[in-house]
Design an enzyme around this catalytic site. Structure first.
Site, PDB file in Angstrom:
ATOM      1  N   PHE A 159       0.850  -1.194   0.000  1.00 22.90           N
ATOM      2  CA  PHE A 159       0.000   0.000   0.000  1.00 22.90           C
ATOM      3  C   PHE A 159       0.887   1.246   0.000  1.00 22.90           C
ATOM      4  O   PHE A 159       1.867   1.316   0.748  1.00 22.90           O
ATOM      5  CB  PHE A 159      -0.909  -0.011   1.235  1.00 22.90           C
ATOM      6  CG  PHE A 159      -1.951   1.048   1.192  1.00 22.90           C
ATOM      7  CD1 PHE A 159      -3.093   0.879   0.435  1.00 22.90           C
ATOM      8  CD2 PHE A 159      -1.783   2.249   1.878  1.00 22.90           C
ATOM      9  CE1 PHE A 159      -4.068   1.878   0.372  1.00 22.90           C
ATOM     10  CE2 PHE A 159      -2.746   3.241   1.824  1.00 22.90           C
ATOM     11  CZ  PHE A 159      -3.892   3.061   1.064  1.00 22.90           C
ATOM     12  N   ASP A 209       2.201  -5.062   8.381  1.00 19.35           N
ATOM     13  CA  ASP A 209       1.003  -4.224   8.357  1.00 19.35           C
ATOM     14  C   ASP A 209      -0.199  -5.173   8.268  1.00 19.35           C
ATOM     15  O   ASP A 209      -0.335  -5.938   7.299  1.00 19.35           O
ATOM     16  CB  ASP A 209       1.061  -3.283   7.141  1.00 19.35           C
ATOM     17  CG  ASP A 209      -0.137  -2.342   7.072  1.00 19.35           C
ATOM     18  OD1 ASP A 209      -1.184  -2.648   7.685  1.00 19.35           O
ATOM     19  OD2 ASP A 209      -0.040  -1.322   6.364  1.00 19.35           O
ATOM     20  N   TYR A 256     -10.520   0.767  11.052  1.00 15.05           N
ATOM     21  CA  TYR A 256     -11.773   1.221  10.418  1.00 15.05           C
ATOM     22  C   TYR A 256     -12.244   0.265   9.334  1.00 15.05           C
ATOM     23  O   TYR A 256     -13.266   0.493   8.711  1.00 15.05           O
ATOM     24  CB  TYR A 256     -11.652   2.650   9.863  1.00 15.05           C
ATOM     25  CG  TYR A 256     -10.448   2.943   8.996  1.00 15.05           C
ATOM     26  CD1 TYR A 256     -10.350   2.464   7.708  1.00 15.05           C
ATOM     27  CD2 TYR A 256      -9.409   3.744   9.473  1.00 15.05           C
ATOM     28  CE1 TYR A 256      -9.249   2.745   6.915  1.00 15.05           C
ATOM     29  CE2 TYR A 256      -8.302   4.034   8.695  1.00 15.05           C
ATOM     30  CZ  TYR A 256      -8.227   3.534   7.411  1.00 15.05           C
ATOM     31  OH  TYR A 256      -7.130   3.808   6.630  1.00 15.05           O
ATOM     32  N   LYS A 257     -11.479  -0.813   9.098  1.00 16.17           N
ATOM     33  CA  LYS A 257     -11.893  -1.792   8.080  1.00 16.17           C
ATOM     34  C   LYS A 257     -12.674  -2.915   8.774  1.00 16.17           C
ATOM     35  O   LYS A 257     -13.826  -2.748   9.128  1.00 16.17           O
ATOM     36  CB  LYS A 257     -10.666  -2.319   7.351  1.00 16.17           C
ATOM     37  CG  LYS A 257      -9.860  -1.243   6.606  1.00 16.17           C
ATOM     38  CD  LYS A 257      -8.630  -1.854   5.978  1.00 16.17           C
ATOM     39  CE  LYS A 257      -7.681  -0.812   5.399  1.00 16.17           C
ATOM     40  NZ  LYS A 257      -8.217  -0.129   4.229  1.00 16.17           N
ATOM     41  N   ARG A 285     -12.958  -4.497  -6.643  1.00 20.49           N
ATOM     42  CA  ARG A 285     -12.599  -5.126  -5.375  1.00 20.49           C
ATOM     43  C   ARG A 285     -13.844  -5.346  -4.515  1.00 20.49           C
ATOM     44  O   ARG A 285     -14.648  -4.433  -4.333  1.00 20.49           O
ATOM     45  CB  ARG A 285     -11.623  -4.187  -4.664  1.00 20.49           C
ATOM     46  CG  ARG A 285     -10.853  -4.795  -3.551  1.00 20.49           C
ATOM     47  CD  ARG A 285      -9.750  -3.869  -3.093  1.00 20.49           C
ATOM     48  NE  ARG A 285     -10.270  -2.665  -2.455  1.00 20.49           N
ATOM     49  CZ  ARG A 285      -9.654  -2.006  -1.469  1.00 20.49           C
ATOM     50  NH1 ARG A 285      -8.475  -2.437  -1.034  1.00 20.49           N
ATOM     51  NH2 ARG A 285     -10.163  -0.920  -0.937  1.00 20.49           N
TER      52      ARG A 285
HETATM   53  C1  LIG Z   1      -2.189  -1.882   3.890  1.00 20.64           C
HETATM   54  C2  LIG Z   1      -2.655  -0.531   4.303  1.00 20.64           C
HETATM   55  N1  LIG Z   1      -1.906   0.197   5.151  1.00 20.64           N
HETATM   56  C3  LIG Z   1      -2.310   1.438   5.542  1.00 20.64           C
HETATM   57  C4  LIG Z   1      -3.489   1.973   5.080  1.00 20.64           C
HETATM   58  C5  LIG Z   1      -3.954   3.340   5.466  1.00 20.64           C
HETATM   59  O1  LIG Z   1      -3.259   3.929   6.483  1.00 20.64           O
HETATM   60  P1  LIG Z   1      -3.887   5.199   7.221  1.00 20.64           P
HETATM   61  O2  LIG Z   1      -5.032   4.723   8.045  1.00 20.64           O
HETATM   62  O3  LIG Z   1      -2.756   5.751   7.989  1.00 20.64           O
HETATM   63  O4  LIG Z   1      -4.402   6.136   6.183  1.00 20.64           O
HETATM   64  C6  LIG Z   1      -4.292   1.236   4.221  1.00 20.64           C
HETATM   65  C7  LIG Z   1      -5.566   1.815   3.739  1.00 20.64           C
HETATM   66  O5  LIG Z   1      -6.336   1.247   3.046  1.00 20.64           O
HETATM   67  C8  LIG Z   1      -3.856  -0.032   3.812  1.00 20.64           C
HETATM   68  O6  LIG Z   1      -4.594  -0.750   2.967  1.00 20.64           O
END
Ligand SMILES: Cc1ncc(COP(=O)(O)O)c(C=O)c1O
Length: 425
Positions: A130, A199, A224-225, A384
């Site tokens: 990402f 991550d 938030y997911k 997706r």
């Molecule tokens: C793998 C991954 N890391 C990080 C993030 C987003 O990070 P942040 O919440 O700091 O915007 C996402 C967002 O979809 C993601 O898919």
């Protein structure tokens, strides 16, 4: 034989997790296949946040830092998250964003890895990670005069060389849903003297994770997911107990101090994961996150993450089978691994053209997925679909694919209104 609508209804009727859907307020007429981007609203959240506003803030005022448990909310919620990712109590805090937490753990990991081996000057990641992960790593490398090396997944093993300090990966790829084996990859990194940072944005609450079992070094993730914490909910951070107290994290703020209310001019880091806090925490957002976490933990008496995983895979298998049987001949490809063991909780379809418009046409019909642009090269445009077992049923999958079939057969996606790009895709 392709499953029928009746088969799907029968699967819903037998589903041991079906009652969990009642925890949510879902809009009428919507099939929500985007919980991998923003989870849905738990019904308890609105009154819990209202209570935090009117009672805790309105009446309790500053007393609520103690009396309403505001002050230790990052640790309390961290303990709930720990149950979902194979961490122990006291090893996780809910705080800041995934991007900010990544900066903290990468910095700590680079310090640890380079303490005895300053020759290790490279941070390795996947090119299709990402973007925020790559940007954070790039900025840290620039700051320290190190090198960020991006590789394709098939080149990963060969990239674990003696110059590498840290390997940073996302467990489940945001574009394809392809999933790494955390234990195997961490072991390979450790054999080469490299620290592994994970991550878990698309893993926490979606697939079983065992951070301590895998002996991973650091992890961050998003709430938030699949954790239904609400838009911009505080993320989380974990450090293995062998590392948590070894280095200052770079954003050394007073909430990470060993005794913040001594107000000393010098910084003394709190022991353990608490030092990964920085400043004053967003209490109202943490109240919402608490409700989101409870919706996932409600699966514990029903088999927990293993049961959620079993249903998630049944949903994604069904989705793939139905798309391939009912939408054949419309140019769709599968970007997600066919092997269930290598798949997260989403299915990604490719199409050489029209992917964005098809997603928009589906959204107009109440089937909400999303679109991720390709790079015109190795990666095609992607449609997706997140399959969140807490609130998606088998009939939902059948109906969603039926809408997709109708959108493709009617050609309605070619209407100009579905081609207007918005800021968020
Ligand atoms: C793998 C991954 N890391 C990080 C993030 C987003 O990070 P942040 O919440 O700091 O915007 C996402 C967002 O979809 C993601 O898919």
């Amino acid at each position: 034989m392709t499953p029928t609508l009746q088969d799907c209804r029968a699967l819903d009727a037998q589903d041991p997790l079906r009652a969990l859907r009642q925890q949510f307020t879902l809009p009428e007429g919507v099939i929500y296949l985007d919980g991998n981007s923003l989870g849905v609203l738990p019904t308890a959240t609105a009154s819990r946040v209202a209570e935090a506003v009117t009672q805790e803030w309105g009446q309790g005022l500053i007393r609520s830092w103690n009396s309403a448990g505001w002050f230790d909310a990052p640790q309390r919620l961290g303990d709930k998250i720990a149950r979902l990712v194979g961490a122990a109590p006291g090893e996780v805090v809910a705080t800041d964003s995934t991007s900010v937490n990544l900066y903290k753990v990468l910095s700590a990991a680079l310090n640890i890895a380079r303490e005895d081996a300053p020759v290790r000057t490279v941070l390795v990641s996947e090119r299709s990670n990402f973007p925020t992960d790559l940007y954070i790593a790039e900025s840290l490398c620039r700051e320290r005069g190190l090198q960020l090396r991006l590789v394709e997944p098939e080149d990963m093993a060969g990239a674990l060389t003696a110059e590498v300090a840290v390997l940073m990966l996302t467990h489940v790829n945001y574009r394809t849903g392809a999933m790494h084996d955390i234990a195997a990859v961490t072991q390979a990194a450790h054999r080469a003297g490299i620290l592994a940072v994970w991550d878990l944005a698309h893993s926490a609450g979606a697939v079983p994770v065992d951070l301590n079992g895998a002996q991973a070094d650091f992890a961050v993730g998003c709430s938030y997911k699949y954790l239904n914490g609400g838009p911009g909910a505080p993320a989380f951070v974990w450090a293995h107990s062998r590392h948590a107290s070894r280095f200052w994290q770079p954003l050394a703020g007073w909430w990470g101090h060993a005794a913040p209310f001594e107000f000393t001019p010098d910084y003394r880091p709190a022991p353990g994961i608490t030092r990964f806090l920085c400043g004053t925490q967003p209490i109202l957002s943490l109240a919402a996150l608490d409700c989101g976490l409870d919706t996932v933990l409600a699966a514990e008496p029903l088999g927990g993450m293993a049961a959620l995983r079993a249903k998630s895979l049944a949903l994604s298998e069904l989705f793939i089978a139905l798309v391939e049987a009912r939408c054949a001949g419309h140019g769709l490809g599968l970007a997600t691994p066919r092997d269930p063991a290598q798949r997260g909780s989403q299915v990604c379809l490719t199409r050489p053209e029209g992917a964005y418009a098809i997603v928009q046409a589906l959204i107009a019909r109440g089937v909400i997925g999303d679109f991720r642009a390709g790079d015109g090269n190795r990666h095609l445009d992607i449609l997706r679909f997140g399959l969140t077992p807490l609130y998606i049923g088998f009939e939902d999958v059948w109906q969603a694919v039926e809408h997709l079939r109708q959108v493709l057969e009617s050609g309605e996606w070619q209407q100009a209104r579905f081609n207007q790009k918005q800021a968020v895709t």
